[in-house]
Write a protein that holds these residues in place. Sequence first.
Motif, mmCIF file in Angstrom:
data_model
loop_
_atom_site.group_PDB
_atom_site.id
_atom_site.type_symbol
_atom_site.label_atom_id
_atom_site.label_comp_id
_atom_site.label_asym_id
_atom_site.label_seq_id
_atom_site.Cartn_x
_atom_site.Cartn_y
_atom_site.Cartn_z
ATOM 1 N N SER A 1 33.451 59.779 28.136
ATOM 2 C CA SER A 1 33.178 60.046 26.726
ATOM 3 C C SER A 1 33.908 61.273 26.215
ATOM 4 C CB SER A 1 31.657 60.223 26.527
ATOM 5 O OG SER A 1 31.172 61.269 27.365
ATOM 6 N N THR A 2 34.214 62.221 27.095
ATOM 7 C CA THR A 2 34.891 63.441 26.654
ATOM 8 C C THR A 2 36.350 63.192 26.300
ATOM 9 O OG1 THR A 2 35.363 63.966 28.966
ATOM 10 C CG2 THR A 2 33.360 64.909 27.998
ATOM 11 N N THR A 3 37.015 62.328 27.053
ATOM 12 C CA THR A 3 38.440 62.040 26.794
ATOM 13 C C THR A 3 38.661 60.693 26.116
ATOM 14 O OG1 THR A 3 38.633 61.087 29.014
ATOM 15 C CG2 THR A 3 39.151 63.436 28.764
ATOM 16 N N ASN A 4 37.559 59.943 25.856
ATOM 17 C CA ASN A 4 37.672 58.611 25.239
ATOM 18 C C ASN A 4 38.648 57.714 26.005
ATOM 19 O OD1 ASN A 4 35.791 58.856 23.197
ATOM 20 N ND2 ASN A 4 37.252 59.727 21.746
ATOM 21 N N THR A 5 38.449 57.645 27.299
ATOM 22 C CA THR A 5 39.264 56.769 28.144
ATOM 23 C C THR A 5 38.351 55.842 28.928
ATOM 24 O OG1 THR A 5 39.291 58.414 29.921
ATOM 25 C CG2 THR A 5 41.160 58.403 28.363
ATOM 26 N N LEU A 6 38.842 54.670 29.206
ATOM 27 C CA LEU A 6 38.121 53.667 29.984
ATOM 28 C C LEU A 6 38.950 53.330 31.220
ATOM 29 C CD1 LEU A 6 35.699 51.692 30.201
ATOM 30 C CD2 LEU A 6 37.121 50.024 28.993
ATOM 31 N N THR A 7 38.348 53.550 32.378
ATOM 32 C CA THR A 7 39.018 53.249 33.647
ATOM 33 C C THR A 7 38.546 51.888 34.148
ATOM 34 O OG1 THR A 7 39.118 55.604 34.204
ATOM 35 C CG2 THR A 7 39.461 54.034 35.990
ATOM 36 N N VAL A 8 39.484 50.989 34.362
ATOM 37 C CA VAL A 8 39.199 49.633 34.820
ATOM 38 C C VAL A 8 39.862 49.446 36.180
ATOM 39 C CG1 VAL A 8 39.422 47.177 34.335
ATOM 40 C CG2 VAL A 8 39.090 48.789 32.456
ATOM 41 N N VAL A 9 39.081 49.038 37.168
ATOM 42 C CA VAL A 9 39.602 48.781 38.512
ATOM 43 C C VAL A 9 39.348 47.308 38.837
ATOM 44 C CG1 VAL A 9 39.600 49.425 40.935
ATOM 45 C CG2 VAL A 9 39.061 51.142 39.189
ATOM 46 N N VAL A 10 40.425 46.546 39.020
ATOM 47 C CA VAL A 10 40.327 45.158 39.469
ATOM 48 C C VAL A 10 40.319 45.185 40.993
ATOM 49 C CG1 VAL A 10 41.352 42.867 39.383
ATOM 50 C CG2 VAL A 10 41.562 44.395 37.416
ATOM 51 N N LEU A 11 39.149 44.915 41.576
ATOM 52 C CA LEU A 11 38.976 45.085 43.018
ATOM 53 C C LEU A 11 39.313 43.814 43.787
ATOM 54 C CD1 LEU A 11 35.673 47.154 42.930
ATOM 55 C CD2 LEU A 11 37.954 47.979 43.505
ATOM 56 N N LYS A 12 38.501 42.757 43.612
ATOM 57 C CA LYS A 12 38.668 41.557 44.432
ATOM 58 C C LYS A 12 38.398 40.304 43.604
ATOM 59 C CE LYS A 12 36.977 43.758 48.704
ATOM 60 N NZ LYS A 12 35.966 43.688 49.788
ATOM 61 N N ALA A 13 38.872 39.196 44.128
ATOM 62 C CA ALA A 13 38.531 37.860 43.627
ATOM 63 C C ALA A 13 38.190 36.993 44.827
ATOM 64 C CB ALA A 13 39.681 37.256 42.836
ATOM 65 N N ARG A 14 37.193 36.112 44.666
ATOM 66 C CA ARG A 14 36.788 35.267 45.790
ATOM 67 C C ARG A 14 36.434 33.869 45.296
ATOM 68 N NH1 ARG A 14 30.940 38.134 47.269
ATOM 69 N NH2 ARG A 14 29.793 37.451 45.397
ATOM 70 N N HIS A 15 36.551 32.931 46.198
ATOM 71 C CA HIS A 15 36.220 31.525 45.948
ATOM 72 C C HIS A 15 37.022 30.955 44.774
ATOM 73 C CE1 HIS A 15 33.129 32.467 48.741
ATOM 74 N NE2 HIS A 15 32.325 33.053 47.882
ATOM 75 N N LEU A 16 38.275 31.355 44.663
ATOM 76 C CA LEU A 16 39.115 30.795 43.604
ATOM 77 C C LEU A 16 39.436 29.343 43.920
ATOM 78 C CD1 LEU A 16 41.628 33.732 42.948
ATOM 79 C CD2 LEU A 16 39.546 33.170 41.700
ATOM 80 N N PRO A 17 39.404 28.471 42.939
ATOM 81 C CA PRO A 17 39.688 27.056 43.210
ATOM 82 C C PRO A 17 41.174 26.821 43.384
ATOM 83 C CG PRO A 17 39.345 27.371 40.881
ATOM 84 C CD PRO A 17 39.108 28.713 41.521
ATOM 85 N N LYS A 18 41.498 25.622 43.823
ATOM 86 C CA LYS A 18 42.895 25.217 43.930
ATOM 87 C C LYS A 18 43.462 25.047 42.536
ATOM 88 C CE LYS A 18 42.021 22.671 48.212
ATOM 89 N NZ LYS A 18 42.086 21.340 48.866
ATOM 90 N N SER A 19 44.635 25.638 42.308
ATOM 91 C CA SER A 19 45.257 25.498 40.995
ATOM 92 C C SER A 19 45.689 24.071 40.740
ATOM 93 C CB SER A 19 46.463 26.430 40.876
ATOM 94 O OG SER A 19 47.419 26.117 41.873
ATOM 95 N N ASP A 20 46.060 23.340 41.793
ATOM 96 C CA ASP A 20 46.365 21.920 41.706
ATOM 97 C C ASP A 20 46.028 21.310 43.062
ATOM 98 O OD1 ASP A 20 48.477 22.723 43.326
ATOM 99 O OD2 ASP A 20 49.841 22.882 41.634
ATOM 100 N N VAL A 21 46.399 20.068 43.245
ATOM 101 C CA VAL A 21 46.046 19.389 44.493
ATOM 102 C C VAL A 21 46.894 19.841 45.664
ATOM 103 C CG1 VAL A 21 45.160 17.353 43.345
ATOM 104 C CG2 VAL A 21 47.593 17.517 43.843
ATOM 105 N N SER A 22 47.813 20.767 45.456
ATOM 106 C CA SER A 22 48.723 21.178 46.523
ATOM 107 C C SER A 22 48.058 22.084 47.541
ATOM 108 C CB SER A 22 49.937 21.885 45.929
ATOM 109 O OG SER A 22 49.525 23.064 45.262
ATOM 110 N N GLY A 23 47.049 22.836 47.132
ATOM 111 C CA GLY A 23 46.444 23.766 48.072
ATOM 112 C C GLY A 23 46.142 25.083 47.409
ATOM 113 N N LEU A 24 46.401 26.177 48.114
ATOM 114 C CA LEU A 24 46.032 27.505 47.644
ATOM 115 C C LEU A 24 46.911 27.943 46.488
ATOM 116 C CD1 LEU A 24 45.516 29.215 51.110
ATOM 117 C CD2 LEU A 24 43.814 28.134 49.665
#
Length: 423
Positions: free
Chosen positions: A297-320
Amino acid sequence: MAPIAASRQHFDEIPTVVGIFSAFGLVFSVSLFAWICCQRKSSKSNKTPPYKFVHVLKGVDIYPENLNSKKKFGADDKSEAKNKSAMPKNSLHLDLEKKDLNGNFPKTTSKMQSSPNLENVSPKQFSERKKDSVSPDSLKSITSLSSEEKQDKLGTLFFSLEYNFEKKAFVVNIKEARGLPAMDEQSMTSDPYIKMTILPEKKHKVKTRVLRKTLDPAFDETFTFYGIPYSQIQDLTLHFMILSFDRFSRDDVIGEVLIPLAGIELSEGRMLMDREIIKRNKSSGRGELLISLCYQSTTNTLTVVVLKARHLPKSDVSGLSDPYVKVNLYHAKKRISKKKTHVKKCTPNAVFNELFVFDIPCEGLDDISIEFLVLDSDRGSRNEVIGQLTLGSSAEGTGGEHWKEICEYPRRQIAKWHMLCDG
């Protein structure tokens, strides 16, 4: 005086010996270099380029070995005459004399063939066969379907498969599609195009051009893939994705067609095939994303940390898939900043651990929202959205709860798992 004269004569002979050895060394080096160049040139001329495909549009075949790399389309008449005389009878070339004033080729009712040399081959060697083709009676029955049944139908895809044993190349001709649904509710039409991938390795990814405002697109585009042995054809699978182009948002997915090549014999010639387009196979779960937020709140900044993703589906029938995360910061529904993570190859459980710092306007977090898009990286075409997540004061579920906590406890890093929804 005699020893001094003898030594001087000895020193006079040294430059002559050095010059002779230098001349022999130069001749040997030039000969060796010329021999190496000849060997490389001969090996390149006899070697088929691996994993290279040739795109053929409307029956015009363009092969790399028959076109000069410097002047493919701008050669003069003399060079064209030399090339024509030097080409064998069965080679493929591009006839530039048939172009009109606009530089386009006239439309010709060409046969379903990927190379002209098929006409010279006997019918016993290359007999055209048709598998699961649509008869005129079945076409009449399709057109006479009721309106309710037509809504469930996504259309039919027509294509042909062939293997060129001389070139050691796999040839796919995307002929046309019929009876596609209208994705534009205003004009009641679609702007269809097709993306094709050879599975399971996903090394070959191609797509057709977009045809405007039609439900029965006639593509007639041929793709020739080099470097695929015939023994591996049985292990491959063709995946066709039929989409409708949208200029102002993401393209609409009409459906898909999956063709396993196991049991399909291409040794006797080209095969004409057709398949019903089915709905895209999407799993209900889109996976989860672990996000950490901290508001200063003092510097009006927002820190965002993208840590992990899990159980993502297959984008197509090819696999990962090859996931990465795109972070968009919105203020009053207007995007003011964007960031993205690195791509993680072939994993449904990606670890990013990447930090981004955003400057927040003086009004605070009331009108601020963050959108997270998890995408599948694809070099050959537009990246596909696996899932999305929105955090903000107006967000529902865990997104709104997480946002409320960082507003109540500034300067504290708070991490939470969030379910992704359809993109």
